[in-house]
Scaffold this active site. Structure first.
Site, PDB file in Angstrom:
ATOM      1  CB  SER A  15      39.395 -44.323 -48.106  1.00 52.45           C
ATOM      2  OG  SER A  15      39.665 -43.508 -47.020  1.00 52.45           O
ATOM      3  CG  HIS A  43      30.252 -48.013 -46.876  1.00 51.52           C
ATOM      4  ND1 HIS A  43      31.223 -48.957 -47.087  1.00 51.52           N
ATOM      5  CD2 HIS A  43      30.793 -47.104 -46.038  1.00 51.52           C
ATOM      6  CE1 HIS A  43      32.297 -48.647 -46.388  1.00 51.52           C
ATOM      7  NE2 HIS A  43      32.075 -47.522 -45.741  1.00 51.52           N
ATOM      8  NE  ARG A 102      33.477 -45.284 -40.060  1.00 49.91           N
ATOM      9  CZ  ARG A 102      34.529 -45.198 -39.254  1.00 49.91           C
ATOM     10  NH1 ARG A 102      34.354 -44.999 -37.968  1.00 49.91           N
ATOM     11  NH2 ARG A 102      35.754 -45.320 -39.727  1.00 49.91           N
ATOM     12  NE  ARG A 109      29.565 -47.515 -40.729  1.00 48.54           N
ATOM     13  CZ  ARG A 109      30.063 -46.839 -41.742  1.00 48.54           C
ATOM     14  NH1 ARG A 109      29.342 -45.910 -42.343  1.00 48.54           N
ATOM     15  NH2 ARG A 109      31.286 -47.071 -42.170  1.00 48.54           N
ATOM     16  CE  LYS A 132      38.244 -50.898 -43.031  1.00 50.51           C
ATOM     17  NZ  LYS A 132      38.646 -50.053 -44.145  1.00 50.51           N
ATOM     18  NE  ARG A 162      34.687 -48.264 -48.950  1.00 52.78           N
ATOM     19  CZ  ARG A 162      35.330 -47.213 -48.442  1.00 52.78           C
ATOM     20  NH1 ARG A 162      35.074 -45.997 -48.889  1.00 52.78           N
ATOM     21  NH2 ARG A 162      36.230 -47.382 -47.518  1.00 52.78           N
ATOM     22  CB  SER A 163      33.513 -54.769 -51.675  1.00 51.12           C
ATOM     23  OG  SER A 163      33.814 -56.034 -51.167  1.00 51.12           O
ATOM     24  CG  HIS A 221      34.852 -39.091 -46.039  1.00 52.00           C
ATOM     25  ND1 HIS A 221      35.070 -40.149 -46.885  1.00 52.00           N
ATOM     26  CD2 HIS A 221      35.417 -39.444 -44.858  1.00 52.00           C
ATOM     27  CE1 HIS A 221      35.739 -41.082 -46.252  1.00 52.00           C
ATOM     28  NE2 HIS A 221      35.952 -40.690 -45.017  1.00 52.00           N
TER      29      HIS A 221
HETATM   30  O1  LIG Z   1      34.159 -47.151 -43.981  1.00 52.68           O
HETATM   31  C1  LIG Z   1      34.411 -46.123 -43.358  1.00 52.68           C
HETATM   32  O2  LIG Z   1      35.186 -46.090 -42.404  1.00 52.68           O
HETATM   33  C2  LIG Z   1      33.722 -44.854 -43.750  1.00 52.68           C
HETATM   34  O3  LIG Z   1      32.394 -45.140 -44.035  1.00 52.68           O
HETATM   35  C3  LIG Z   1      34.367 -44.270 -44.964  1.00 52.68           C
HETATM   36  O4  LIG Z   1      35.686 -44.007 -44.723  1.00 52.68           O
HETATM   37  P1  LIG Z   1      36.839 -44.269 -45.785  1.00 52.68           P
HETATM   38  O5  LIG Z   1      36.293 -43.979 -47.149  1.00 52.68           O
HETATM   39  O6  LIG Z   1      37.883 -43.258 -45.370  1.00 52.68           O
HETATM   40  O7  LIG Z   1      37.292 -45.660 -45.608  1.00 52.68           O
HETATM   41 MN   LIG Z   2      40.369 -41.784 -46.643  1.00 51.27          MN
HETATM   42 MN   LIG Z   3      37.070 -42.108 -43.866  1.00 53.22          MN
END
Ligand SMILES: O=C(O)[C@H](O)COP(=O)(O)O
Ligand SMILES: [Mn+2]
Ligand SMILES: [Mn+2]
Length: 511
Positions: free
Chosen positions: A68, A129, A159, A191, A197, A261-262, A459
């Site tokens: 994303s 991540h 995940r 996680r 988050k 990734r943060s 993904h």
């Molecule tokens: O953080 C998440 O939910 C997944 O590891 C990655 O999903 P996203 O890239 O769609 O946020």
């Molecule tokens: Mn996405």
């Molecule tokens: Mn996702």
């Protein structure tokens, strides 16, 4: 609306269907199994194409699944951007990570003081991540600087990779530590706790007290650590290896965060920093890539410049946009799409749809879609709004559960929502550009490292549908180019709004 080289121009809607990937029908393709007459009609239309959304087309390492963050950044930037995972890999390959002066100072200090280096991060090769393989470089650097003790605080995934593979990745850690002749796994936690988050600080606290104070269930083996919980790798409960002696962070120790990734590690990084400070422990911290934390944590690898994208161009020409998403994806249509820049430009309005309580995506695959859709319909009806940008989260977020039935429901709900949005676009004479940001729901199983085929909520590397729906009854629109990437979205949107692509954009308008 006016004609321009065969295309129309005027107000529009940019609709990101999160996790909307393309693959042939199969019994693990939730999008194909779902009844989605609206999406099927869009994909079959003449103004539809497939866009690359993974690997080097968007700025990731070749063959890497999209995500994303890079997906929305490239949609906004109109050019591929070297993503943090790629920049970290380059820094490893060209030796600059190992030779980083700040890392050298930190490691030398530990070598002199006999302090412990704590490595904290997600242990899998999901490459969204973190990548567990980066640890070989970090362990080698610690060994080269003669650090005496390295503890790994492993976060299990389930995940971004198939669930119940945590044991395999923890075993990989022991191979890496044996190879580097330094380091041991000190603690393990899922996680779901360590990478919340959504501000659920009770979850984060489990990870903070585990790492800082060594508070968790004592375990003797990797097997015991990952099988303590019954909810899969995401929810492995806090565990401390009895073999390491003191697992906590002592005054004078150092922490290196190895997620690149943060968004899902920053809450933990902030809370751990505060906890250590509150308890009088002075601890040096660095992160592999840059974090959006309150705490000042220096990064070993800097972010790519993502300026000059859609938001900057819209601000320059003075167009108004409304950004709409539910909480899970709100940063995607604001912060990420704006080039990881938190400042809202002039003429930009943000609508964040929040839900009640802690979400259960299998039980509630519709999430808050009705309210998101209503907000899009409302914004589309406002003549002063030039561009509505919205993210419909369900296909991706429910897809992440790995639950096929719930994901099929999410796809069907999204289909109905898109139908309503198309109707609203028709009423307000807007064009619609609908696009996925990466694949997810079109493939719901994956072979695990041990060779078994498992349910998979992560993904994919598949291309994503990209469809333009002309306003009103305009049927003169030419067919779209067959080769496209997410970098073409912003130039196309600007073209449809009656403007030229930005000078920093290398993507090309699709019509
Ligand atoms: O953080 C998440 O939910 C997944 O590891 C990655 O999903 P996203 O890239 O769609 O946020
Ligand atoms: Mn996405
Ligand atoms: Mn996702």
């Amino acid at each position: 609306m006016s004609a321009s080289e065969g295309a129309f121009t005027g107000p529009g809607i940019l609709l990101v269907l999160d996790g909307w990937g393309h693959a042939d029908a199969s019994d693990d393709n939730a999008l194909a199994l779902a009844r989605t007459p609206v999406l099927d009609g869009l994909v079959a239309s003449r103004t539809s194409t497939l866009a690359e959304a993974s690997g080097d087309a968007v700025g990731l390492l070749p063959g890497t699944v999209g995500n994303s963050e890079i997906g929305h950044m490239v949609i906004g930037a109109g050019r591929p951007l070297p993503y943090d995972s790629l920049l970290v890999q380059q820094a490893i390959d060209n030796g600059t990570l190992r030779a980083h002066p700040q890392l050298g100072v930190l490691l030398d200090k530990l070598a002199v003081s006999s302090g412990t280096l704590h490595l904290i991060g997600l242990c899998s090769d999901g490459q969204i991540h973190a990548n567990v393989e980066h640890l070989s470089e970090l362990l080698a650097a610690a060994a080269a600087h003669q650090v005496q003790r390295v503890l790994i605080h492993a976060i299990t995934d389930g995940r971004d990779v198939a669930d119940h593979t945590g044991k395999t990745y923890l075993s990989r850690l022991t191979e890496l530590t044996a190879w580097a002749e330094i380091g041991q796994i000190a603690t393990v936690i899922g996680r779901g706790y360590a990478m919340d988050k959504a501000g659920n600080l009770d979850l984060t606290e489990e990870a903070v007290t585990l790492v800082a104070d060594g508070r968790g269930a004592p375990v003797d083996s990797i097997h015991d650590a990952v099988t303590a919980g019954e909810r899969g790798d995401e929810w492995v409960p806090a565990a401390v290896f009895t073999t390491v002696g003191s697992a906590g962070v002592a005054d004078g120790d150092a922490v290196l965060w190895f997620n690149f990734r943060s968004d899902r590690i920053q809450q933990f990084a902030d809370r751990l920093s505060e906890h250590l400070l509150d308890t009088g422990r002075s601890v040096d911290m660095v992160s592999l890539a840059q974090y959006d934390t309150r705490a000042a944590i220096p990064a070993l690898v800097q972010r790519a410049d993502a300026s000059g994208g859609l938001a900057d161009e819209l601000a320059t020409v003075g167009l108004r946009t409304v950004r709409i998403a539910e909480a899970e994806k709100f940063e995607h249509v604001t912060y990420y799409i704006n080039g990881r820049d938190a400042a809202a430009r002039g003429g930009e309005e943000h609508v964040r749809i929040t839900g009640d309580g802690k979400p259960d995506y299998v039980a509630r695959p519709r999430m808050n879609l009705d309210r998101v859709t209503a907000a899009v319909v409302e914004a589309a009806a406002r003549p002063e709004v030039d561009l509505v940008v919205a993210n419909l989260a369900n296909i991706d977020v429910v897809g992440h559960t790995g639950n096929l039935a719930a994901t099929v429901t999410a796809c069907e709900a999204t289909d109905a929502a898109v139908g309503q949005i198309l109707e609203a676009a028709g009423d307000s004479h807007r064009w619609v550009l609908a696009v996925g940001d990466h694949g997810n729901a079109e493939r719901m199983t994956k072979p695990a490292p041990d060779g078994t085929v498992r349910p998979y909520g992560g993904h994919t590397t598949n291309p994503v549908p990209l469809v333009i729906v002309p306003p009103g009854t305009d049927r003169s629109t030419p067919a779209l180019r067959e080769t496209a990437t997410l970098a073409d979205v912003a130039p196309t949107v600007l073209r449809l709004l009656g403007h030229k692509p930005g000078s920093a954009m290398t993507g090309r308008p699709l019509l």
